[in-house]
Each structure stands twice: as structure tokens, then as C-alpha cells.
Design a protein around this motif. Sequence first.
Motif, short mmCIF file in Angstrom:
data_model
loop_
_atom_site.label_atom_id
_atom_site.label_comp_id
_atom_site.label_asym_id
_atom_site.label_seq_id
_atom_site.Cartn_x
_atom_site.Cartn_y
_atom_site.Cartn_z
N ASN A 1 57.55 93.39 147.85
CA ASN A 1 58.91 93.16 148.35
C ASN A 1 59.92 93.21 147.20
N TYR A 2 59.54 92.64 146.07
CA TYR A 2 60.42 92.64 144.89
C TYR A 2 60.65 94.06 144.40
N ILE A 3 59.56 94.83 144.24
CA ILE A 3 59.68 96.22 143.75
C ILE A 3 60.47 97.07 144.74
N SER A 4 60.20 96.89 146.03
CA SER A 4 60.87 97.69 147.05
C SER A 4 62.38 97.45 147.04
N LEU B 1 57.68 101.22 139.14
CA LEU B 1 56.43 101.36 139.89
C LEU B 1 55.20 101.49 139.00
N SER B 2 55.39 101.74 137.72
CA SER B 2 54.23 101.85 136.83
C SER B 2 53.90 100.55 136.10
N TYR B 3 54.84 99.57 136.14
CA TYR B 3 54.61 98.32 135.41
C TYR B 3 53.49 97.50 136.05
N ALA B 4 52.50 97.15 135.25
CA ALA B 4 51.37 96.32 135.70
C ALA B 4 50.71 96.89 136.95
N ILE B 5 50.67 98.21 137.08
CA ILE B 5 50.18 98.83 138.31
C ILE B 5 48.70 98.56 138.55
N TYR C 1 54.10 101.27 150.84
CA TYR C 1 55.55 101.17 151.02
C TYR C 1 56.28 101.57 149.74
N VAL C 2 55.71 101.23 148.59
CA VAL C 2 56.29 101.65 147.32
C VAL C 2 56.16 103.17 147.17
N PHE C 3 55.02 103.71 147.59
CA PHE C 3 54.80 105.15 147.52
C PHE C 3 55.80 105.89 148.41
#
Length: 250
Positions: free
Chosen positions: A64-67, A101-105, A116-118
Amino acid sequence: MLSQANCNLSMAKQWSEWNELTINETKTENMVLSLKHLDLPNPDCVKFLGVYLDPKLSFDSHINYISAKLNTNIFVLRKLANKVSQTVLLTSYHALCHSLLSYAILSWGNCSQAKYVFKLQRRAIRIVANVRYRDDCRNTFKTLNILTLPCVYILAGLCHAKSNAHTFITQRDVHSYDTRQTTFLRVPFCRLTKSQNGPHITIYKLFNCLPDKIKQRDFTSYKDKLRKFLIANAFYSVQEFINYSKDNLS
């Protein structure tokens, strides 16, 4: 379980005191990680090194945070689209979206909510490439030389496996038989599906499906070869990569 947790907390405090460190209790939170419902006071989520963790490690809060951040940055990309060149727009994508999207993936990249991020990543790519909203953008990823979200996760996992190969147990360490899987990492048994889909087990599966020739390369060559292979194929899932023929990857 609660008594054991309190014991571990006391040990952590004692270790900190012995090493002349002080735990800031105003910035410290206790969280019990469990798939079961526990009648204990537990926070909904805790931010740890930029990643939001919840008691069941579903990573819903982090997604939710990333989105939310991606939606804001995609709006910025859309505003820039008609005012700058594609080169500038591509640079903006890497700064505004790819870094998020790459951080701590490795921690959250294979969770069920990552789709959902994708989806948001594909929306950003369509803006950069100026293609229609519903157009398939697999070829667009290839043209722009950008890794899909699953490929970012796969590359991070395979690089982690290569860097820490000395810490893993191989089939050769268990038996002396000369089988085709001698160089395979020995996958630990996990009963729960959540554990089977977690990064620790997934890394084993990813590394085991690589040809021996690529495993034996030095790290720089290994990473470069994998990156080119992932960009050329633009996989939309981890399972798609595992099932795909890797005869030309050597």
C-alpha cells in the motif's frame, strides 16, 4: 512464546549494554510474528529499514505504501510526458519509480500482493513509451531495456545466491553420488506455503534452474549475462522464468 520473546528482548538489551549501546525505547516496538490469531497486543505494522512489516508478513502495508508513492510519481511522469524527450522521461522513471520498486525487493517481491505494484510499473512504462493504456507492454520493456518487476526480483535473488554460495548446502555436501543435480542447492523442507514462496526458498529454486556454465562465471559476468537474458525475455512471473528454457544462457 511471550515469555521466550521477553527473554530474547532482555538478552538484546544486555548485549547492547555490554557493547556500550543504548536502545531508544521511544523508537522501539515489539511485534509478534505469527500466522495464527494471538490474543496479544500487537501493532498492525512496523517500519523497519524502510520496509513495513505486519505480524503475518503479508506485506500488505508495504505494498500500500509503495503503491501510493508510485501513483504520485506516475502522475508526475504523465505531466512530464509532453514536455521532455523520452530520454529524460526514462531517466525520470528510474528516479521516481524503479528506485521505489527495487528497494528491499527480496523481502516482498514474491508476495501475492506484488502484482499490484507490477500493474503500476506497466502503467509507468506505457507513459514513457507513449503506448495506449490497454496495449501489452512486454515488448516495450525489451525496447526500453527495463526489467519487469518479477525480473528485478529474480535478478536480486540470483545475485544474492551467487554472492553467498559458500553459505548454502549443495547436494554434493550431502552425498558423493555423481548425479545431474550434484551442483544443486539443497532446498530445505518447508510445510507452509508462505514459507515455500518466501525469498529463502525461492532463491534456491531460481539458482537450481540455471545451467552450470552460468553458475561458474565470475560475479560481474554472471550478473551481466543474467540481466541481458531477463531483459530479452521480460518475464511476467517467477514461475515463468523457472519453466522457461535456458539453453541459450551460458
